[in-house]
Design an enzyme around this catalytic site. Structure first.
Site, short mmCIF file in Angstrom:
data_model
loop_
_atom_site.label_atom_id
_atom_site.label_comp_id
_atom_site.label_asym_id
_atom_site.label_seq_id
_atom_site.Cartn_x
_atom_site.Cartn_y
_atom_site.Cartn_z
N GLU A 1 19.61 -43.20 105.07
CA GLU A 1 19.47 -44.49 104.42
C GLU A 1 19.15 -45.61 105.39
O GLU A 1 18.74 -46.70 104.98
CB GLU A 1 20.75 -44.74 103.64
N ARG B 1 19.18 -45.65 98.06
CA ARG B 1 18.91 -45.24 99.43
C ARG B 1 19.59 -46.15 100.45
O ARG B 1 18.99 -46.61 101.42
CB ARG B 1 17.42 -45.18 99.71
N CYS B 2 20.86 -46.45 100.19
CA CYS B 2 21.65 -47.17 101.19
C CYS B 2 23.09 -46.91 100.83
O CYS B 2 23.40 -46.43 99.77
CB CYS B 2 21.38 -48.66 101.16
N GLN C 1 24.22 -36.13 91.37
CA GLN C 1 24.45 -36.27 92.82
C GLN C 1 25.92 -36.02 93.17
O GLN C 1 26.26 -35.90 94.33
CB GLN C 1 24.03 -37.66 93.30
#
Lengths: 807, 163
Positions: free
Chosen positions: A761, A385-386, A238
């Site tokens: 997110e 996912r945040c 990523q």
């Protein structure tokens, strides 16, 4: 080269497919035909395969490792252990959190499935055979998997490698299993607010250990070219540039001799931010053998060894007046970081941005303290996912608000509205030090409540409760409300870095002579559709249709340096860099147009795709004409060509927010929860592609559903991980997943060049408290204050039983 | 063990070769046949990323030995479009309706839906949801996948009516 047939201004805008349109994705042609290029699709001549021998114990001393039988397997070429890595000083690697992590276990193992040896073979079957035959003799040691016991006086020492190092990366360690203590805010002031309050509520709220579990696991192919001394590392990264720098620091290979390539990535959600032992081992194996080496983890390895998330035990206290005005917030977190502190957070923030915990409320004084501890669990601690630890913070405050509402006998929506930061208070300085950029919470909440007819839902609930008490139904209705404020777009270099690398991002644009373009970014898409949306930003900035702009990411030899994609930072940071680079192109284009039209630059104005003379739009030069001119005209004082690069250091984070309301029906006899309705209103500032935004919201809400209703990575008392396969780890199917309703308001970010804030997110951050609050709300009138997630059937049934609702 | 003879039809092409009998069908397709459309997501036949069509049925090729597929007619995502390159209605509908994000589940999902629509050309939303429940997606929340399949089903039945 003037345009042949003049088209209207509206047609010219439409042709650009720029900001705000639901452009179809350019990525989809290859993905729908099976022509994606994911890491395991890569096949190089002579490529070898690596596979790990892993620990069956949660905590044990390694007495011996015997690779003989494995080496006798046809095709097995090498078995690498810590002993082989020690002379290279590669048996430990630095983590993103300032700790070190064993690449291969050094004398002892600290969590089940820890990497012990790396078997290299000519194909994946031979490697797996070799793994089975490596004999490791262990002496089991006592296990700690309860964070609350980690700092007991007689707690076993986990990290022998740092036992004498009582000064950690974030200050003094107070116990051999302690990692750090971090605090923010006004402790005395907050304690005084609690002492003086009419009402105080306190609760221990645990956000269980979960896992991002993208459908594609982590993997890499390392290829060392011994002739030119160049290492190429393909992988599910990523943050490819950060991986290159880290790889250079770890291996001592000069950074210009390392090329990192992230191909298509099959979902990330934070799982693919970290640096894992597999990457190091594949690289070492390639250096040793001179051949490319592939390592791809299987699902059990993924769930049990790379990148867990959450595992926060949060104690919250809220002080309030009796009419519901919040006067203070106090929080302490016991953070379980597993065996090595490999959390992915900006250096200065060992608990990430947890101090966004005051949420959407105007709370005058607040304090948070966080203790991180070691346990015999897998390392990781990524932002699943945040943004960094934001979903934990949102869960704590949004549960606490509901608990306070219950205590005050107030409606939870009403209590929220009463304490919202008001529109005119932005930019708002929070008690814990953040400057919220923009917001209009009251409008968002009002719209959400109107859309679902909140009042009618409460009336229906009252009727349902009466019917339940009369024995006419066995189902209880719950209404869940959450209003979250995210903090994304890390971030300003002055306070955000990872391993010393400032968290700016970048975009480089080259306009070709015929008026098409290529743009390269420091980020990397994992399903977000960057190739589609960033081209839209550029189309609006430079007047070249999105379909004529190639967007490329993920190759460190060609893309400008950036810190990658996670924490909803691509749009706030790289999206800003894209707009700024576009503006540089436009500035030079204006000079070229002025030369071509023989006027002063100031006499020109930009219009969609061209510069025109003010008051005389017929006299214009389109970007296409300007592009060609930049390559064939000798313009005094200007270099040929039309290119630009921007490195964008954001002045602030962005603060997306949203109002989520859901309705559930709980069957008290089975614990089955039916999500009848879920409405998500998101405000992510300027909207680039509504289709993609909605898709992101659907997906994030489904991940929230998974966490609330069933996901948990847990361990038994002797350190065995329970449920590290998809048989046990809950991923909702299409059957369990409801239809999501979406809505939006638009409050642009005042400091972002196009006003965008990021959205990917938000649905996870807001979805978890909304769903959990709904489950609690169903039982609230029967006396339930709080019960820990996940709210799976068994646990919910137990709640109903405890409240005396079952036979 | 010595290699066994393998004969099968893959995407309409006859394939004759040999393979180690313990080779999984998914590895045979991906590594020997270079058909990397079907993916590996879990190894336990839960995720469905490896779904292929075998003798008119959806199978998870990570739990089929290559020998078990001997003589079979296999269709993978690479064989779903028409020979002239025209996309299948499902491929087109997934793109039009944002039925995919990271794309990793997509080949298995479309291959499953391809069979589902032959089993049941006019499925209800509920039938679609049950019909694809062996295929996991982590990105989309299924909503746009279900929509894509509904629209493809309509498209296919119009096409059939026209023919």
């Amino acid at each position: 080269m003037n345009d042949q047939t003049p088209i209207s201004r509206e047609e010219r805008i439409e042709k650009l497919q720029g900001l705000g349109c639901s452009r179809k994705r350019v990525e989809d042609a290859r993905f729908t035909q099976g022509k994606g290029n994911y890491i395991d699709d890569l096949k190089l001549p002579g490529m070898l395969f690596g596979d790990f021998v892993r620990s069956p114990y949660g905590h044990a001393r390694i007495k011996s490792i015997n690779p003989e039988a494995a080496l006798a397997v046809p095709g097995v070429l090498a078995v690498i252990t810590a002993e082989e890595l020690k002379p290279l000083a590669l048996h430990y690697m630095p983590t993103l959190a300032g700790d070190v992590q064993a690449v291969l276990a050094d004398e002892k193992v600290l969590f089940q499935n820890q990497e012990v040896a790396f078997v290299v073979a000519t194909d994946r079957y031979a490697a797996a055979d070799g793994v089975e035959l490596v004999e490791v003799d262990y002496e089991p040691l006592p296990v700690i998997n309860d964070a609350f016991k980690a700092m007991d006086e007689d707690a076993p020492l986990l990290r022998e490698d740092i036992k004498d190092k009582m000064e950690g990366a974030h200050g003094p360690r107070k116990h051999h299993n302690h990692i750090f203590f971090w605090e923010e805010g006004d402790k005395d002031g907050t304690e005084k607010a609690l002492d003086d309050a009419d009402v105080v509520v306190e609760e221990l709220i645990t956000y269980q250990r979960v896992h991002p579990c993208p459908l594609e696991t982590c993997g890499c192919v390392a290829s060392m070219d011994k002739i030119n001394g160049k290492l190429t590392l393909w992988g599910t990264f990523q943050a490819p540039h950060a991986v290159r720098t880290v790889a250079s620091l770890i291996t001592n290979i000069a950074e210009h001799n390392i090329r990192v390539i992230s191909p298509d990535i099959g979902g990330g959600f934070g799982n693919k931010v970290g640096v894992y032992p597999g990457y190091i081992c594949a690289t070492v194996a390639s250096i040793v053998t001179g051949k490319p080496v592939k390592w791809v983890e299987d699902r059990i390895e993924n769930l049990s060894s790379t990148a867990f998330a959450r595992d926060y035990h949060m104690t919250g206290k809220i002080a309030a007046t009796k009419d519901g005005k919040i006067t203070g917030l106090w929080a302490h977190v016991l953070a379980d970081h597993g065996a090595f502190d490999a959390c992915a957070d900006p250096t200065k923030f060992p608990a990430g941005f947890f101090h966004i915990v005051t949420g959407s409320y105007d709370i005058p004084v607040a304090y948070v303290g966080v203790d991180g501890v070691y346990t015999n669990k897998a390392p990781g601690g990524v932002a699943y996912r945040c943004s960094f630890r934001v979903t934990e913070a949102a869960y704590l405050i949004e549960r606490m608000i509901d608990i306070l509402a219950r205590k005050l006998d107030m409606d939870p929506a009403e209590l929220r509205i009463k304490n919202f930061i008001k529109k005119e208070q932005f930019p708002y300085q929070s008690a814990l030090g953040w400057e919220y950029d923009s917001g209009d919470y009251h409008t968002a909440m009002e719209k959400a409540m109107t859309t679902v007819d909140y009042k009618a839902l409460r009336v229906e609930q009252t009727e349902n409760r009466a019917a339940f008490d009369r024995g006419e139904t066995r189902s209880l209705m719950g209404v869940g409300v959450a209003f979250f404020t995210e903090i994304v777009g890390a971030g300003p270099v002055k306070n955000c870095d990872i391993l010393g690398l400032g968290m700016f991002d970048s975009c480089e644009i080259r306009i070709h002579p015929t008026g098409s373009a290529i743009a390269r970014l420091g980020t990397i898409s994992q399903g977000q559709g960057h190739a589609t949306t960033f081209a839209q930003i550029l189309a609006s900035e430079i007047g070249i249709p999105a379909e004529d702009i190639t967007l490329e990411e993920g190759d460190t030899d060609t893309a400008p340096y950036g810190l990658g994609t996670y924490g909803s930072r691509s749009t706030p940071v790289a999206g800003a860099a894209t707009a700024m680079a576009g503006r540089k192109i436009r500035a030079k284009a204006q000079m070229i147009a002025a030369y071509l039209l023989e006027v002063h630059e100031g006499d020109l104005e930009w219009d969609v795709d061209r510069f025109q003379i003010k008051g005389n739009p017929e006299a214009h030069k389109t970007m296409k004409e300007i592009a060609f001119a930049s390559y064939n005209q000798a313009i005094p004082g200007l270099e040929p060509g039309l290119e630009a690069v921007s490195y964008y250091d954001p002045p602030n984070m962005t603060y997306p927010f949203g109002a989520y309301i859901c309705v559930v029906d709980v069957d008290v006899d089975t614990g089955v929860i039916d999500v009848r309705r879920f409405y998500a209103l998101d405000d992510c500032g300027t909207r680039i592609n509504p289709m993609i935004i909605e898709g992101q919201v659907h997906g994030g809400l489904t991940e929230a559903l998974a966490i609330v209703m069933g996901q948990e990575i847990s361990y038994d008392e002797i350190g065995n991980i329970k449920g590290a396969t998809l048989m046990d780890f809950f991923l909702p199917t299409a059957v369990e997943t409801p239809n999501w309703e979406t809505g939006h308001t638009t409050t642009p970010s005042p400091h972002h060049p196009i006003g965008a804030k990021g959205v990917g997110e938000s649905p996870n951050v807001g979805g978890v408290p909304a769903l959990s609050n709904a489950v609690h709300d169903a039982f609230a009138h029967k006396g339930l204050t709080h019960t820990q997630m996940p709210h799976d059937h068994w646990r919910v049934w137990k709640v109903a039983q405890k409240l005396g609702l079952t036979d | 063990m010595s290699d066994i003879k393998i004969n099968m039809t893959i995407n309409g092409q006859a394939v004759e070769t040999t393979a180690d009998p313990r080779t999984l069908l998914i590895h045979f397709l991906r590594e020997d046949q270079n058909l990397t459309g079907p993916h590996i997501g879990c190894d336990t036949s839960h995720c469905g990323a490896c779904t292929v069509d075998m003798n008119g049925k959806s199978v998870k090729s990570c739990t089929v030995f290559v020998g078990q597929a001997n003589g079979a007619d296999i269709v993978t995502i690479e064989g779903i479009a028409e020979a002239d390159g025209t996309l299948h209605a499902l491929q087109e509908a997934f793109r039009q309706n944002h039925g995919l994000q990271c794309g990793f589940c997509t080949p298995g999902m479309i291959t499953r839906a391809y069979r589902l629509l032959q089993e049941n050309p006019n499925p209800t939303e509920e039938e679609i949801r049950y019909g694809i429940s062996g295929n996991l997606c982590r990105c989309t929340g299924y909503q746009n996948i279900v929509k894509s399949i509904q629209i493809a089903a309509e498209e296919l039945s119009h096409k059939e009516a026209a023919e």
